[in-house]
Design a protein around this motif. Sequence first.
Motif, PDB file in Angstrom:
ATOM      1  N   GLY A  68      41.534  39.378  36.586  1.00 46.05           N
ATOM      2  CA  GLY A  68      41.066  39.665  38.116  1.00 46.05           C
ATOM      3  C   GLY A  68      39.488  39.261  37.684  1.00 46.05           C
ATOM      4  O   GLY A  68      38.133  38.623  37.459  1.00 46.05           O
ATOM      5  N   VAL A  69      39.616  39.907  36.438  1.00 46.21           N
ATOM      6  CA  VAL A  69      38.002  40.541  36.046  1.00 46.21           C
ATOM      7  C   VAL A  69      38.063  39.381  34.680  1.00 46.21           C
ATOM      8  O   VAL A  69      36.672  38.767  35.028  1.00 46.21           O
ATOM      9  CB  VAL A  69      37.854  41.661  35.245  1.00 46.21           C
ATOM     10  N   MET A  70      38.859  38.874  33.941  1.00 46.28           N
ATOM     11  CA  MET A  70      39.039  38.087  33.335  1.00 46.28           C
ATOM     12  C   MET A  70      37.919  36.712  34.636  1.00 46.28           C
ATOM     13  O   MET A  70      36.960  35.697  33.889  1.00 46.28           O
ATOM     14  CB  MET A  70      39.812  37.648  32.601  1.00 46.28           C
ATOM     15  N   ALA A  71      38.805  35.868  35.194  1.00 47.33           N
ATOM     16  CA  ALA A  71      38.334  35.328  36.013  1.00 47.33           C
ATOM     17  C   ALA A  71      37.291  35.473  36.501  1.00 47.33           C
ATOM     18  O   ALA A  71      36.333  34.447  36.880  1.00 47.33           O
ATOM     19  CB  ALA A  71      39.563  34.608  37.274  1.00 47.33           C
ATOM     20  N   HIS A  72      36.435  36.795  36.912  1.00 49.91           N
ATOM     21  CA  HIS A  72      35.498  37.140  37.672  1.00 49.91           C
ATOM     22  C   HIS A  72      34.458  35.976  36.327  1.00 49.91           C
ATOM     23  O   HIS A  72      33.256  35.620  37.024  1.00 49.91           O
ATOM     24  CB  HIS A  72      34.922  38.442  38.444  1.00 49.91           C
ATOM     25  N   GLU A  73      34.423  36.838  35.163  1.00 52.48           N
ATOM     26  CA  GLU A  73      32.877  36.583  34.315  1.00 52.48           C
ATOM     27  C   GLU A  73      33.028  34.893  34.175  1.00 52.48           C
ATOM     28  O   GLU A  73      32.211  34.416  33.680  1.00 52.48           O
ATOM     29  CB  GLU A  73      33.603  37.601  32.713  1.00 52.48           C
ATOM     30  N   ILE A  74      34.451  34.533  34.171  1.00 56.93           N
ATOM     31  CA  ILE A  74      34.499  33.321  33.655  1.00 56.93           C
ATOM     32  C   ILE A  74      33.861  32.034  35.328  1.00 56.93           C
ATOM     33  O   ILE A  74      33.144  30.965  35.100  1.00 56.93           O
ATOM     34  CB  ILE A  74      36.032  32.647  33.433  1.00 56.93           C
ATOM     35  N   GLY A  75      33.767  33.079  36.114  1.00 57.78           N
ATOM     36  CA  GLY A  75      33.024  32.438  37.132  1.00 57.78           C
ATOM     37  C   GLY A  75      31.976  32.796  37.670  1.00 57.78           C
ATOM     38  O   GLY A  75      30.711  31.801  37.933  1.00 57.78           O
ATOM     39  N   HIS A  76      31.160  33.563  37.169  1.00 57.75           N
ATOM     40  CA  HIS A  76      29.433  33.472  35.962  1.00 57.75           C
ATOM     41  C   HIS A  76      29.662  32.602  35.311  1.00 57.75           C
ATOM     42  O   HIS A  76      28.739  31.962  35.447  1.00 57.75           O
ATOM     43  CB  HIS A  76      29.876  34.472  35.631  1.00 57.75           C
ATOM     44  N   PHE A  77      30.357  31.677  33.850  1.00 57.33           N
ATOM     45  CA  PHE A  77      30.364  30.893  33.152  1.00 57.33           C
ATOM     46  C   PHE A  77      29.746  29.403  33.820  1.00 57.33           C
ATOM     47  O   PHE A  77      28.795  28.755  33.849  1.00 57.33           O
ATOM     48  CB  PHE A  77      31.118  31.012  32.233  1.00 57.33           C
ATOM     49  N   LEU A  78      30.727  29.457  34.735  1.00 58.56           N
ATOM     50  CA  LEU A  78      31.284  27.767  35.619  1.00 58.56           C
ATOM     51  C   LEU A  78      29.905  27.773  36.581  1.00 58.56           C
ATOM     52  O   LEU A  78      28.915  26.545  36.935  1.00 58.56           O
ATOM     53  CB  LEU A  78      32.248  27.760  36.372  1.00 58.56           C
ATOM     54  N   HIS A  79      29.269  28.700  37.134  1.00 62.20           N
ATOM     55  CA  HIS A  79      27.941  29.043  38.299  1.00 62.20           C
ATOM     56  C   HIS A  79      27.005  28.722  36.676  1.00 62.20           C
ATOM     57  O   HIS A  79      26.049  27.821  37.853  1.00 62.20           O
ATOM     58  CB  HIS A  79      27.867  30.236  38.788  1.00 62.20           C
TER      59      HIS A  79
ATOM     60  N   ARG B 285      32.032  37.942  50.793  1.00 60.48           N
ATOM     61  CA  ARG B 285      32.938  36.913  51.178  1.00 60.48           C
ATOM     62  C   ARG B 285      34.284  38.069  50.884  1.00 60.48           C
ATOM     63  O   ARG B 285      34.638  37.175  49.867  1.00 60.48           O
ATOM     64  CB  ARG B 285      33.184  35.628  51.373  1.00 60.48           C
ATOM     65  N   SER B 286      34.452  38.446  51.395  1.00 59.27           N
ATOM     66  CA  SER B 286      35.511  39.501  50.631  1.00 59.27           C
ATOM     67  C   SER B 286      36.570  38.720  50.730  1.00 59.27           C
ATOM     68  O   SER B 286      37.149  37.863  51.111  1.00 59.27           O
ATOM     69  CB  SER B 286      35.696  40.668  51.711  1.00 59.27           C
ATOM     70  N   GLY B 287      37.578  38.977  50.213  1.00 66.18           N
ATOM     71  CA  GLY B 287      38.607  38.554  48.781  1.00 66.18           C
ATOM     72  C   GLY B 287      39.201  37.712  48.532  1.00 66.18           C
ATOM     73  O   GLY B 287      39.755  36.647  47.887  1.00 66.18           O
ATOM     74  N   ILE B 288      37.361  37.070  48.268  1.00 59.23           N
ATOM     75  CA  ILE B 288      37.845  35.671  47.303  1.00 59.23           C
ATOM     76  C   ILE B 288      36.506  36.089  46.348  1.00 59.23           C
ATOM     77  O   ILE B 288      36.141  36.881  45.467  1.00 59.23           O
ATOM     78  CB  ILE B 288      36.157  34.995  48.195  1.00 59.23           C
ATOM     79  N   LEU B 289      37.244  35.644  44.913  1.00 58.04           N
ATOM     80  CA  LEU B 289      36.663  35.457  43.701  1.00 58.04           C
ATOM     81  C   LEU B 289      35.328  35.740  43.451  1.00 58.04           C
ATOM     82  O   LEU B 289      34.015  35.227  44.517  1.00 58.04           O
ATOM     83  CB  LEU B 289      37.129  34.574  42.372  1.00 58.04           C
ATOM     84  N   LEU B 290      34.406  36.499  43.014  1.00 56.01           N
ATOM     85  CA  LEU B 290      33.151  36.462  42.765  1.00 56.01           C
ATOM     86  C   LEU B 290      31.896  37.644  44.477  1.00 56.01           C
ATOM     87  O   LEU B 290      31.099  37.573  44.384  1.00 56.01           O
ATOM     88  CB  LEU B 290      32.666  35.420  42.603  1.00 56.01           C
ATOM     89  N   SER B 291      33.365  37.602  45.151  1.00 59.19           N
ATOM     90  CA  SER B 291      33.076  38.518  45.190  1.00 59.19           C
ATOM     91  C   SER B 291      32.063  40.135  45.342  1.00 59.19           C
ATOM     92  O   SER B 291      32.392  40.545  44.144  1.00 59.19           O
ATOM     93  CB  SER B 291      33.891  39.100  46.963  1.00 59.19           C
TER      94      SER B 291
END
Length: 311
Positions: free
Chosen positions: A262-273, A286-292
Amino acid sequence: MASFAQFLQDSGVYAAQSFMIVPRGGFNLVCLRDSKDVHLSYDRDRLQVEDVRFEQVERVAQEYINSRYGKQESQERDDQLLRLRTGLYGTARLDGSARGLKVVAKGVGIPELKAARGTTAIKLEVAILQRKDFTIAFRFLKHLDQSGKVINATKWTPDDVPWFLTRLNWVFGAQTNIFFTLVDAKWITVQKALGPKISRDVFRKDIVPLKRRGADLTCFLVGDYDAMDTEAAGEYLPDEQVFVVVDQGNPPVFDLGEAFIGVMAHEIGHFLHHKRNMPGSGHHNRSGILLSSGMESLSLDKQLVTNFNAW
């Protein structure tokens, strides 16, 4: 009352938001529950919608899983294939009340799929998404202990990378048609005693220069890391296109079993953003969603899909 539902968790069908994604030139699957006497309507120039019949289940399920996982064998891939086959066989029964729909993209944009019974209708916005591909490398830290002996800083090894990619390519591939291809994965050694927790300054000075040149993104596994309080389990450095993830992930924020990936996906989310030049960090409420900024999961929603890979 008729309703749309996903066959597999986090598979790009956001029924609560009346939204789904379909890869450009590909297809997605959606279940239509309570489908008796329901009539479908849609833009036939941009979508092709057909029922998955009993004799088609094996082929469709294999094609669906292959397009999102590739053909590399893994237990997770096998489990997902079994779940999908079971769901599709259930909807393919002649006496069943649900239908399995194969939604094929023929055009671009965001056409509607409508299901109506009498004067009652439900709909899905169908976002047709172009595929995006990024390359990623993984670096696993070794450094010296106080006696000068080389030690592994992280419990993870390059042998774990196929699992990383399997999970990440489902999170982003199935939900927003973004995929990551491995460049390489290897140990790196810093010839210093760095201590049990890597500081941000040490990370930037001694470790980041060992990233894979030419890769879109490099992930560092360093054991433990001392970032900002709000980024305690990982951090993405946009100027370097690298990120770091602690071994334990962030159990208080992610559900059991998702704390690390989950943390790995979170940081990749920052990259995509950042790649989309979106304002801010990408965090939301938005609780329960990646990057919340609160509780997270591996699930995306319509807003994140728009942020990462708009149609």
